[in-house]
Design a protein around this motif. Structure first.
Motif, mmCIF file in Angstrom:
data_model
loop_
_atom_site.group_PDB
_atom_site.id
_atom_site.type_symbol
_atom_site.label_atom_id
_atom_site.label_comp_id
_atom_site.label_asym_id
_atom_site.label_seq_id
_atom_site.Cartn_x
_atom_site.Cartn_y
_atom_site.Cartn_z
ATOM 1 N N TRP A 123 -4.331 -5.588 8.796
ATOM 2 C CA TRP A 123 -3.426 -4.717 6.773
ATOM 3 C C TRP A 123 -3.403 -6.078 6.161
ATOM 4 N N ARG B 282 -13.867 -4.337 7.773
ATOM 5 C CA ARG B 282 -13.750 -3.949 7.315
ATOM 6 C C ARG B 282 -11.942 -3.696 6.194
ATOM 7 N N THR B 283 -11.940 -3.315 4.984
ATOM 8 C CA THR B 283 -10.341 -3.721 4.441
ATOM 9 C C THR B 283 -9.844 -2.467 4.010
ATOM 10 N N ASP B 284 -10.017 -1.531 4.497
ATOM 11 C CA ASP B 284 -8.723 -0.172 4.597
ATOM 12 C C ASP B 284 -7.698 0.287 5.195
ATOM 13 N N THR C 229 -4.492 -1.073 6.118
ATOM 14 C CA THR C 229 -3.050 -0.528 5.855
ATOM 15 C C THR C 229 -3.472 1.415 4.801
ATOM 16 N N THR C 230 -4.109 1.386 4.879
ATOM 17 C CA THR C 230 -4.728 3.093 4.482
ATOM 18 C C THR C 230 -4.676 3.879 5.028
ATOM 19 N N VAL C 231 -5.096 3.348 6.523
ATOM 20 C CA VAL C 231 -4.931 3.931 7.807
ATOM 21 C C VAL C 231 -3.951 4.387 8.158
ATOM 22 N N ARG D 196 0.949 -2.006 -0.078
ATOM 23 C CA ARG D 196 -0.123 -0.026 0.475
ATOM 24 C C ARG D 196 0.902 1.154 -0.202
ATOM 25 N N ASP E 86 -9.331 -6.172 12.775
ATOM 26 C CA ASP E 86 -10.715 -5.697 12.352
ATOM 27 C C ASP E 86 -11.564 -5.499 13.805
#
Length: 413
Positions: A225, A392-394, A396-398, A23, A205
């Motif tokens: 992640w 949720r799958t975000d 690594t963005t966080v 990411r 999660d």
């Protein structure tokens, strides 16, 4: 921006770091990954160079589980810690030059070495855990260290965590401080607070593994992640999947087990007793079919993100990665916990109603068949699908955004 990611642990410890590295790369950030040499192929598949740390983790884990003889005199925990700190620091310090931050997880001595490198360079250091119970909280007790069981007469979690801090200082304090002094750094003081920091990250999660409040520690839950995996399944596996009803997957990932042949035999018998076909994963346990039945197939390392949505249930050891991968696609689970965080994930699977927690680590045909009887019910399947929609799958963005804010608060990174 350049970030160094360190993970001294099993595949379940390393793979999330790979997900974060991928990411970061998508965002134009260079990521360097330090991990045991066992995972060079994993890093290569993601197009990332590996900075190897120490000897093969698979060899050490197999020796520990099987009791393999060694000609060397056994080292004490403190001696092993001192050696790991020194070798990790020596491997990490050169490649950390020019980095803007270090993120670490895994064994405490290795993370302490990463913290020393960050302190020496004057850059931010972050510690990440993949499950809540590794971090101090009044809502749960700490894990027991080998040879140091939690006192049965103490039930106050805060008291138990105080004892945990004392244990870590006894086991690792001298080694951590001696190494820091050797590189010109002040002593760490409390080892756990030093390694975990006062604001650790929780890469899990919130539905599967919530951080409960109020708590004494300022934990930042980023979410899980995930390493994107677009690999197709092998042709022979595809053929097996298409040839009949969805099989039950059985695998223990990067966990060696004693008496692997007996475990495989019991697993196959249990799955057949439920009227299902069997998909065995070799893993570090070396599982293999025990007869020539065409209802049983064995696989090596494959894309579990693609596979688990096509099986009837997943029987596994309870690693954070396997648990989350199965939960994301709504596959019912049976967790046969072996150690560390695995009892936690077994309990969460049962509490959420998305599978069954096998009682203990010793698997028999009867015990696994009973657990599968729960996992394979329509009610469990429906609950697993419902929970999958909430994950949720975000994460690594966080985490990437947190790193950017820490490195350049003005937003210029």
């Amino acid at each position: 921006m350049r970030v160094l990611l360190l993970s001294y642990g099993s595949r379940g410890d390393v793979e999330p770091m790979v997900g974060l590295a991928v990411r970061l790369r998508e965002l134009g950030v260079e990521a360097r990954v330090c991990a045991p040499p066992d995972f060079a192929e994993l890093l290569e598949g993601a197009g990332l160079p590996l900075v190897p740390l120490g000897r093969s983790l698979k060899e050490m884990a197999t020796e520990a589980v099987t009791g393999a003889a060694t000609s060397q005199k056994p080292l004490s925990m403190s001696e092993r810690a001192a050696r790991l700190i020194a070798t990790t620091y020596a491997a990490v310090a050169p490649v950390a030059e020019g980095c803007d931050a270090i993120v670490a997880t895994g064994l405490v001595p290795a993370a302490a070495a990463a913290r020393a490198v960050a302190d020496k360079l004057g850059i931010p250091y972050f510690f990440v855990s993949y499950f809540p119970n590794y971090l101090p909280s009044p809502h749960h007790p700490p894990l027991a260290w080998p040879g140091r069981p939690l006192p049965a007469d103490v039930t106050d979690n805060r008291v138990l965590w105080d004892l945990n801090a004392e244990t870590l200082n006894e086991l690792f304090g001298e080694a951590v401080d001696a190494h820091r002094a050797s590189v010109g750094l002040p002593p760490a003081g409390d080892v756990r607070a030093h390694v975990f920091t006062d604001r650790p990250w929780l890469a899990a999660d919130a539905t599967l593994a919530p951080w409960r409040l109020p708590a004494d520690l300022d934990v930042v839950q980023t979410g899980v992640w995930i390493r994107p995996d677009e690999r197709p399944l092998p042709a022979d596996l595809e053929a097996f999947l298409e040839a009949g009803t969805p099989p039950v997957f059985v695998g223990f990932g990067s966990m060696p087990v004693r008496d692997a042949e007996d475990v495989a035999r019991a697993a196959v018998e249990a799955v057949r007793a439920q009227g299902r076909r069997v998909l065995l994963s070799r893993g570090w346990a070396g599982l293999a079919p025990t007869d020539e039945g065409d209802d049983c197939f064995v696989v090596g390392e494959v894309n579990q993100q693609a596979l688990f949505g096509r099986v009837a249930a997943v029987v596994h050891h309870g690693g954070a990665g396997t648990t989350t991968t199965a939960a994301r696609v709504g596959a019912p689970q049976v967790v046969v916990p072996q150690m560390a965080d695995q009892p936690y994930w077994a309990a969460r699977v049962a509490e959420l109603g998305i599978g069954a927690a096998h009682e203990g680590s010793a698997l028999t045909a009867a015990s696994l068949s009973a657990a599968l009887g729960t996992a394979l019910t329509p009610e469990t399947g429906a609950r697993a699908k419902a929970v999958a929609d909430a994950i949720r799958t975000d994460g690594t963005t966080v985490a990437a955004e947190l790193l950017g804010a820490a490195i350049d608060p003005a937003g210029r990174a």
